[in-house]
Scaffold this motif. Sequence first.
Motif, short mmCIF file in Angstrom:
data_model
loop_
_atom_site.label_atom_id
_atom_site.label_comp_id
_atom_site.label_asym_id
_atom_site.label_seq_id
_atom_site.Cartn_x
_atom_site.Cartn_y
_atom_site.Cartn_z
N SER A 95 0.90 -1.19 0.01
CA SER A 95 -0.09 0.03 0.09
C SER A 95 0.73 1.10 -0.12
N PRO A 96 0.72 2.11 -1.06
CA PRO A 96 1.68 3.09 -0.96
C PRO A 96 1.14 4.30 0.04
N VAL A 97 -0.39 4.26 0.57
CA VAL A 97 -0.55 5.25 1.48
C VAL A 97 -0.54 4.38 2.94
N SER A 98 0.72 4.18 3.15
CA SER A 98 1.07 3.40 4.61
C SER A 98 2.33 3.95 5.19
N SER A 99 2.69 3.39 6.22
CA SER A 99 3.99 3.93 6.76
C SER A 99 5.04 3.06 6.04
N VAL A 157 15.96 3.52 -16.29
CA VAL A 157 14.76 3.68 -15.65
C VAL A 157 14.17 5.13 -15.89
N THR A 158 12.86 5.00 -16.51
CA THR A 158 12.20 6.07 -16.82
C THR A 158 11.20 6.48 -15.77
N MET A 159 10.70 5.55 -15.10
CA MET A 159 9.52 5.59 -14.09
C MET A 159 9.82 6.44 -12.87
N SER A 160 9.07 6.87 -12.27
CA SER A 160 9.10 7.73 -10.76
C SER A 160 9.17 6.40 -9.50
N ALA A 161 9.46 6.78 -8.55
CA ALA A 161 9.56 5.98 -7.40
C ALA A 161 8.27 5.37 -7.15
N ILE A 162 7.34 6.28 -7.15
CA ILE A 162 5.82 5.69 -7.10
C ILE A 162 5.39 4.86 -7.95
N ALA A 173 7.50 2.74 -9.90
CA ALA A 173 7.96 1.42 -9.36
C ALA A 173 7.39 0.92 -8.49
N PHE A 174 6.93 1.63 -7.55
CA PHE A 174 6.45 0.67 -6.35
C PHE A 174 5.16 0.13 -6.66
N LEU A 175 4.20 0.90 -7.36
CA LEU A 175 2.79 0.20 -7.82
C LEU A 175 3.23 -1.08 -8.86
N TRP A 176 4.32 -0.96 -9.80
CA TRP A 176 4.52 -2.06 -10.46
C TRP A 176 5.18 -3.09 -9.61
N MET A 177 5.83 -3.08 -8.58
CA MET A 177 6.26 -3.87 -7.55
C MET A 177 5.24 -4.72 -6.98
N ALA A 178 4.23 -4.15 -6.60
CA ALA A 178 3.19 -4.53 -5.80
C ALA A 178 2.52 -5.87 -6.34
N PRO A 179 2.16 -6.23 -7.79
CA PRO A 179 2.02 -7.53 -8.18
C PRO A 179 3.08 -8.61 -8.36
N MET A 180 4.64 -8.04 -8.32
CA MET A 180 5.29 -8.89 -8.22
C MET A 180 5.73 -9.37 -6.78
N ASN A 181 5.03 -8.80 -5.87
CA ASN A 181 5.07 -9.41 -4.49
C ASN A 181 4.59 -10.82 -4.41
N PHE A 183 0.84 20.01 1.30
CA PHE A 183 -0.03 19.19 1.30
C PHE A 183 0.26 18.05 -0.10
N ASP A 184 1.01 17.08 0.16
CA ASP A 184 1.26 16.18 -0.84
C ASP A 184 1.31 14.55 -0.12
N ILE A 185 0.23 13.99 -0.69
CA ILE A 185 -0.33 12.76 0.27
C ILE A 185 0.88 11.76 0.44
N TRP A 186 1.85 11.61 -0.73
CA TRP A 186 3.03 10.70 -0.63
C TRP A 186 4.05 11.41 0.41
N LEU A 187 4.38 12.61 0.42
CA LEU A 187 5.23 13.32 1.01
C LEU A 187 4.77 13.31 2.66
N ILE A 188 3.46 13.48 2.85
CA ILE A 188 2.81 13.26 4.11
C ILE A 188 3.09 12.03 4.91
N PHE A 189 2.96 11.00 4.05
CA PHE A 189 3.07 9.70 4.54
C PHE A 189 4.56 9.17 4.74
#
Length: 521
Positions: A163-167, A186-191, A193-201, A290-296
């Motif tokens: 979950s990207p919206v988690s600690s 690598v041309t993608m952002s960190a977020i 990359a994280f979302l692509w990694m989720a189904p690879m877990n 107020f950036d949700i990713w930065l906040i978490f």
Amino acid sequence: MENTIFSILPPIIAIVMVLLTRRVLLSLGAGIVAAAFILTAFSPIEALKELFNSFAITFWDEGFNAYNVFILLFLLLLGVITAFVSLSGGSRAFADWASKRIKSRRGAKILTVFLGILIFIDDYFNALAVGQVARPITDRYKISRAKLAYFIDSTAAPICVVSPVSSWGAAIIGIVATILAGQTYVTMSAIEAFLWMAPMNFYVVASMAIVIFVAVRDVDFGAMRKHETLAITTGQLFDAEKTIPGEMKEDFPAHDHGRVSDLLLPILLLVVGTVSAMLWTGYQNAGQVFDIWLIFENTDVPVSLLTGGLLGASTSIILYALQIRYNKAANASWIGRGILAGIKSMIGAVLILIFAWALTYLIGGLQTGQYLADAVAKGNIPTAILPVLLFLLAGVMAFSTGTSWGSFGILLPIAGKIMSQAEPDLLLPALAAVLAGAVFGDHCSPISDTTILSSTGAGSNHIDHVITQLPYAITAAVIAAIGYIVIGITGSLFMALGTVIIILVILFIFWSRQQPIIEKH
């Protein structure tokens, strides 16, 4: 003896002892003593200093250790909430209310899993909050505490890690960003990359599929089947002769004045207070952007938990105090006794957590994780098996050290460096494998703080939880390992994920043939 083969001895001693003796504090203590002596080359005076430091670090780490202390205070506050929702009759009222709407054991199990998935902000918070809400319902339908602990543990870290919206998500995205920085291919952002990694877990995919299947179907095996058989046939939800963290020792007066709101309102305010504090502290620490990713990424989890805990505990006390006017069983003297009973109920969990942190501190000094990581980095290993090897290594590290965060914190940068040089196309699968292995090892480790808190939230004996969860975790890990072998050889997420799903379907068909446990009347 740092960063040598001797560095793995203390966690091995602690884990073997805890499985043989079933005495958690004794086993952790043995591992702590062994680590202190190895770290100081068997110098008695220096070892004593390290022993003192390992425990003192929980409370004072170059200044007040707010992180650990606030977690411990949150545990005590949760004990207070538990005491007062019981005193007020809220637990009983909620169980009565739920039993009119949830008509079966299956419904109770599905609700528990759903709550575990829904509360994805933080694994600590998930483990304790889900237990508070679900326990009255699962107790009513004779679901063993070990089964409840399994549901809680298997929907805490696995959900948070994807979950990207988690600690968890915020911390992982931050690490991935540093790995991707400067990588021209690598041309993608960190977020992204994280979302692509989720189904690879694949461990998360397998473990979540298994826990949902187990909730929907009455399928149990290994030690879990023994616990469920006892629960269904005799109503014995746990072994009363064993230590149960979070279990109330005080006999509170029974009455019929409790309301559903006496349980739900403190828990609701606990959730609202915690999430609001996470957003506020993250907003402040991020420079009021107020950036949700930065906040978490910048949120202060312990402060948030303490804030929510104080709000929930004070609410539960006030709700009980309001009953004094019309409830003959309620009186002011029970307020002090309730607070004391709630604190006492959590002392066992607090001590286990302090001992686990002390061992983790000494293992960090021994550089156990670094030794294991270096062993892989220096090996001449075919790139196709690197994802599965990183998965297994992360599992061993998390199992040995009791910390998934420490394991992926060490291994993610190492995996990034290895894969960027050896096989850039497998970078994301390798990073996902590290995260999957860290969660797997965390699930299996008796010295993991998340595992300890899952036992506490469920009111299950800690070792019973570890032993009953192992077969499910190992099954999911075997399936995940096959997935990483396939993706390492083919480079195809579609083929690897398809393989994992096919194996799960075959497994579920086989499990469906198991004879259900019959309740005695």
